[in-house]
Design a protein around this motif. Structure first.
Motif, PDB file in Angstrom:
ATOM      1  N   PRO A   2      85.503-138.915  32.247  1.00  0.00           N
ATOM      2  CA  PRO A   2      86.058-138.566  33.562  1.00  0.00           C
ATOM      3  C   PRO A   2      86.912-139.699  34.142  1.00  0.00           C
ATOM      4  CG  PRO A   2      83.722-138.055  33.451  1.00  0.00           C
ATOM      5  CD  PRO A   2      84.053-138.858  32.225  1.00  0.00           C
ATOM      6  N   ALA A  92      87.714-136.182  41.043  1.00  0.00           N
ATOM      7  CA  ALA A  92      87.088-136.557  39.781  1.00  0.00           C
ATOM      8  C   ALA A  92      87.516-135.487  38.791  1.00  0.00           C
ATOM      9  CB  ALA A  92      85.573-136.604  39.925  1.00  0.00           C
ATOM     10  N   THR A  94      88.073-134.204  34.513  1.00  0.00           N
ATOM     11  CA  THR A  94      87.781-134.318  33.087  1.00  0.00           C
ATOM     12  C   THR A  94      88.275-133.049  32.413  1.00  0.00           C
ATOM     13  OG1 THR A  94      86.094-134.990  31.473  1.00  0.00           O
ATOM     14  CG2 THR A  94      85.445-133.323  33.106  1.00  0.00           C
ATOM     15  N   LEU A 110      80.005-134.365  34.555  1.00  0.00           N
ATOM     16  CA  LEU A 110      80.948-134.854  35.566  1.00  0.00           C
ATOM     17  C   LEU A 110      80.216-135.197  36.861  1.00  0.00           C
ATOM     18  CD1 LEU A 110      83.847-135.449  36.499  1.00  0.00           C
ATOM     19  CD2 LEU A 110      84.061-133.019  37.087  1.00  0.00           C
TER      20      LEU A 110
END
Length: 161
Positions: A2, A92, A94, A110
């Motif tokens: 991430p 955030a 990913t 995550l």
């Protein structure tokens, strides 16, 4: 792994539904319809289509989810479609490569990573329901070009408080 990514506001056209874990198609299957609606108006998607989770109440199997398609400029919508903007800010983020069934594990990772980093997500919890400011699953793979779901890429973007 991430990472934290800064995004500007992103306009989109979407539809909202209250669903259960087994009725995702009621909202997800509308993405193609939204893309067609845009094409009828001479507009192309300005990015990957997505699901935006507003509320998640797993105990009662109730979710409020939007299906959305980014557009270059804000535009008026009609019928049960609406125009909105994804909020600017730090997210955030990913990527998951593989079948969508594997998303739950990646989401868990995550959220754990964010906690380990001391991050606070744009989320409040009330009476067992998660209320998200902006939690996205973006579909980076066009299923018409790659029908094998094991080869799909899905980006996760969860806004930080």
């Amino acid at each position: 792994m991430p990472q934290i990514v800064e995004f500007p506001e992103r306009p989109y056209v979407g539809v909202r539904r209250t669903i259960t874990m087994t009725t995702f198609g009621l909202v997800a299957d509308r993405i193609g319809e939204i893309i067609g609606w845009l094409a009828e108006r001479g507009q192309a998607p300005a990015g990957a289509p997505f699901l935006r989770y507003e509320t998640i109440d797993m105990a009662n199997d109730r979710l409020v989810v939007q299906a959305g398609v980014p557009v270059a400029e804000p535009m008026a919508a009609e019928g049960d479609l609406f125009a909105d903007t994804l909020p600017a800010g730090r997210y955030a983020a990913t990527t998951h490569h593989g079948h969508p069934d594997g998303l739950f594990e990646v989401i868990t990772q995550l959220l754990k990573w964010g906690e380990e980093q001391g991050l606070t997500f744009d989320r409040t919890d009330k009476d067992g329901t998660e209320h998200w400011g902006c939690r996205l699953e973006l579909f980076m793979t066009d299923p018409r070009a790659e029908p094998d779901m094991n080869n799909w890429d899905t980006d996760l973007q969860f806004r930080l408080a």
